[in-house]
Design a protein around this motif. Structure first.
Motif, PDB file in Angstrom:
ATOM      1  N   ARG A   1      81.996  18.391   0.316  1.00 62.58           N
ATOM      2  CA  ARG A   1      82.218  19.031   1.609  1.00 62.58           C
ATOM      3  C   ARG A   1      82.897  18.069   2.570  1.00 62.58           C
ATOM      4  O   ARG A   1      82.845  16.853   2.380  1.00 62.58           O
ATOM      5  CB  ARG A   1      80.895  19.509   2.199  1.00 62.58           C
ATOM      6  N   THR A   2      83.495  18.614   3.594  1.00 64.02           N
ATOM      7  CA  THR A   2      84.078  17.817   4.672  1.00 64.02           C
ATOM      8  C   THR A   2      83.365  18.185   5.968  1.00 64.02           C
ATOM      9  O   THR A   2      82.604  19.150   6.026  1.00 64.02           O
ATOM     10  CB  THR A   2      85.584  18.094   4.813  1.00 64.02           C
ATOM     11  N   GLY A   3      83.621  17.411   6.992  1.00 62.07           N
ATOM     12  CA  GLY A   3      82.993  17.674   8.279  1.00 62.07           C
ATOM     13  C   GLY A   3      82.163  16.497   8.733  1.00 62.07           C
ATOM     14  O   GLY A   3      82.482  15.326   8.424  1.00 62.07           O
ATOM     15  N   SER A   4      81.082  16.778   9.433  1.00 63.81           N
ATOM     16  CA  SER A   4      80.206  15.724   9.921  1.00 63.81           C
ATOM     17  C   SER A   4      79.466  15.080   8.759  1.00 63.81           C
ATOM     18  O   SER A   4      79.427  15.613   7.649  1.00 63.81           O
ATOM     19  CB  SER A   4      79.202  16.292  10.920  1.00 63.81           C
ATOM     20  N   ARG A   5      78.850  13.936   9.044  1.00 61.05           N
ATOM     21  CA  ARG A   5      78.089  13.260   8.000  1.00 61.05           C
ATOM     22  C   ARG A   5      76.973  14.154   7.476  1.00 61.05           C
ATOM     23  O   ARG A   5      76.711  14.214   6.268  1.00 61.05           O
ATOM     24  CB  ARG A   5      77.507  11.955   8.530  1.00 61.05           C
TER      25      ARG A   5
ATOM     26  N   GLU B   1      76.954  17.424   7.342  1.00 62.73           N
ATOM     27  CA  GLU B   1      77.537  18.470   6.495  1.00 62.73           C
ATOM     28  C   GLU B   1      77.906  17.926   5.120  1.00 62.73           C
ATOM     29  O   GLU B   1      77.725  18.595   4.098  1.00 62.73           O
ATOM     30  CB  GLU B   1      78.759  19.066   7.193  1.00 62.73           C
ATOM     31  N   ILE B   2      78.431  16.704   5.088  1.00 60.41           N
ATOM     32  CA  ILE B   2      78.779  16.084   3.811  1.00 60.41           C
ATOM     33  C   ILE B   2      77.523  15.853   2.982  1.00 60.41           C
ATOM     34  O   ILE B   2      77.475  16.168   1.784  1.00 60.41           O
ATOM     35  CB  ILE B   2      79.525  14.761   4.046  1.00 60.41           C
TER      36      ILE B   2
END
Length: 350
Positions: free
Chosen positions: A244-248, A250-251
Motif C-alpha cells: 500500500r501507499t499513503g501514510s505510515r 496505511e502502509i
C-alpha cells in the motif's frame, strides 16, 4: 518455599510501579498525544525497578526449582516467559522510549537484558531492528527478520510439513544449533561471557543444579527462543503482504496483523506470556514506533484495522500459520505457472 514465593511477589509488585506511573490516560489517543504524555512521565528509576522486578521474580523461580521436580518444570516455563519479557522491554529501550534519555535506555538494556542474556550489543540490535527492519518489513533481501524466517525453511514452495516444523524451529536440532551459534558469537565478547557466568553462579547459589538447569539453561536454549519465534511469526503477513501507499499507518495496515481481535481470553494469555509489553499491538507499534507500550492499546483504537485479523496463531484453517502456509503454496503455484508458460513459449521457438 515461602522465601521463593515472597521473591516472586516482591518482583511482581515492583513491576507494577511502571504500570501505575503510566496508568492515567484516555481510552483513545493519537500518536502525538501519546508521545507527549509519555515524555512527561518518563523516568530512569521506574524502568530500572521494572527490570529489577523481573530478575527478582526469576530468582524466586530459581529457589522454587530446587523444591521438587514438578516445580522445576514450572520454574523453567516461568523463567522462559520472564526472559521473553526482558527481551520485549529492551526492545522499547532500543527505540529510546523505555526511560528518559538515550544513555539511560542503552544502559538499562545492556545491564539488565543484553549482557546477562548473552544478546549482542544494543547498538547492533538498534541498527538491525530500527534501521533495517522497520522501514523494510516483509521486503525480501532487505528485511533481516524475513531472511531469518526463510533460513528456517519458510520459503516459496515449502511443503506443509516443512512449514509446521518451521513453526517450532527453536525446538529442533537445527534451531538449537542456531541458538548456540548466536550465543557463541556473543560469548566471544569478554564482558558478555562474564555476565553470563555471573547469572549461572547466582542461579546455582540460589537453586543448586536444578536452579541452574531449569532456571537458566533450558529457558535460555529452548523456551525463550521459542516464545520469541512465535512472536516473530505473528508480527506480519510475511509472505502475502498488501503493498500500500499513503501514510505510515496505511502502509503498515497492509503488512501487519492483529491476533485475537475478538478473543479477550487468548489475548490476555498472550499479553502476559509470549506477546508481553505491547507486542500484542505490534501493528500499532509498527505504525508509531516511538510510542511506549503502555499507550499502544489507546493508539490502536485510533487506527483502521490491519488487513489480517486471525483468531488463532497455529491451529485451525483460519490461523495465521495456515495463512502463511497458503501464501507460500501460492507463491509455489505462481512460480510453477510462470515456468509452465515459459516452457510452452520455448517449445514454439525454432
Amino acid at each position: 518455599m515461602s522465601a521463593a514465593i515472597a521473591l516472586i511477589v516482591v518482583g511482581l509488585l515492583l513491576r507494577q510501579l511502571d504500570r501505575v506511573r503510566h496508568l492515567r490516560k484516555p481510552r483513545t489517543l493519537t500518536a502525538a498525544e501519546a508521545m507527549s504524555l509519555q515524555r512527561t512521565r518518563a523516568t530512569v528509576w521506574v524502568p530500572a525497578l521494572l527490570l529489577a522486578g523481573e530478575w527478582i521474580q526469576i530468582a524466586g523461580w530459581w529457589l522454587l526449582a530446587g523444591v521438587e521436580p514438578l516445580l522445576a518444570v514450572l520454574a523453567a516455563v516461568a523463567v522462559g516467559v520472564h526472559f521473553r519479557h526482558l527481551q520485549e522491554i529492551s526492545h522499547f529501550a532500543v527505540h529510546g522510549v523505555l526511560a528518559r534519555g538515550r544513555r539511560a535506555n542503552v544502559m538499562l538494556a545492556e545491564v539488565f537484558v543484553h549482557l546477562p542474556m548473552a544478546l549482542g550489543p544494543v547498538s547492533e540490535r538498534r541498527t538491525r531492528h530500527v534501521r533495517d527492519h522497520h522501514p523494510n518489513a516483509t521486503v525480501g533481501g532487505v528485511d533481516p527478520n524475513l531472511e531469518e524466517l526463510r533460513a528456517a525453511g519458510l520459503v516459496p514452495g515449502a511443503a506443509r510439513g516443512a512449514v509446521t516444523r518451521a513453526a517450532v524451529h527453536p525446538l529442533t536440532l537445527r534451531g538449537l544449533r542456531d541458538t548456540v551459534s548466536g550465543l557463541g558469537q556473543s560469548l566471544a565478547r569478554p564482558e558478555r561471557a562474564a555476565a553470563v557466568v555471573l547469572v549461572a553462579v547466582a542461579a546455582y547459589a540460589v537453586g543448586g543444579w536444578t536452579g541452574l538447569v531449569a532456571g537458566v539453561i533450558v529457558p535460555r536454549l529452548w523456551l525463550y527462543p521459542q516464545l520469541a519465534w512465535l512472536s516473530l511469526l505473528g508480527e506480519h503477513t510475511w509472505f502475502d503482504p498488501q503493498r500500500r501507499t499513503g501514510s505510515r499507518a496505511e502502509i503498515e495496515a497492509g503488512r501487519c496483523l492483529r491476533l485475537y481481535p475478538e478473543g479477550p481470553v487468548l489475548a490476555a494469555v498472550a499479553a502476559v506470556t509470549w506477546l508481553p509489553y505491547g507486542d500484542l499491538h505490534h501493528y500499532a507499534h509498527s505504525a508509531h514506533p516511538a510510542v511506549r507500550w503502555n499507550y499502544l492499546p489507546a493508539v490502536e483504537r485510533e487506527l483502521a484495522p490491519p488487513h489480517c485479523t486471525p483468531a488463532a496463531l497455529l491451529l485451525g484453517s483460519g490461523s495465521l500459520l495456515a495463512r502463511h502456509r497458503r501464501a507460500l503454496a501460492g507463491e509455489r503455484e505462481a512460480s510453477a505457472g510462470v515456468a509452465a508458460r515459459g516452457g510452452r513459449q520455448g517449445s514454439l521457438t525454432p
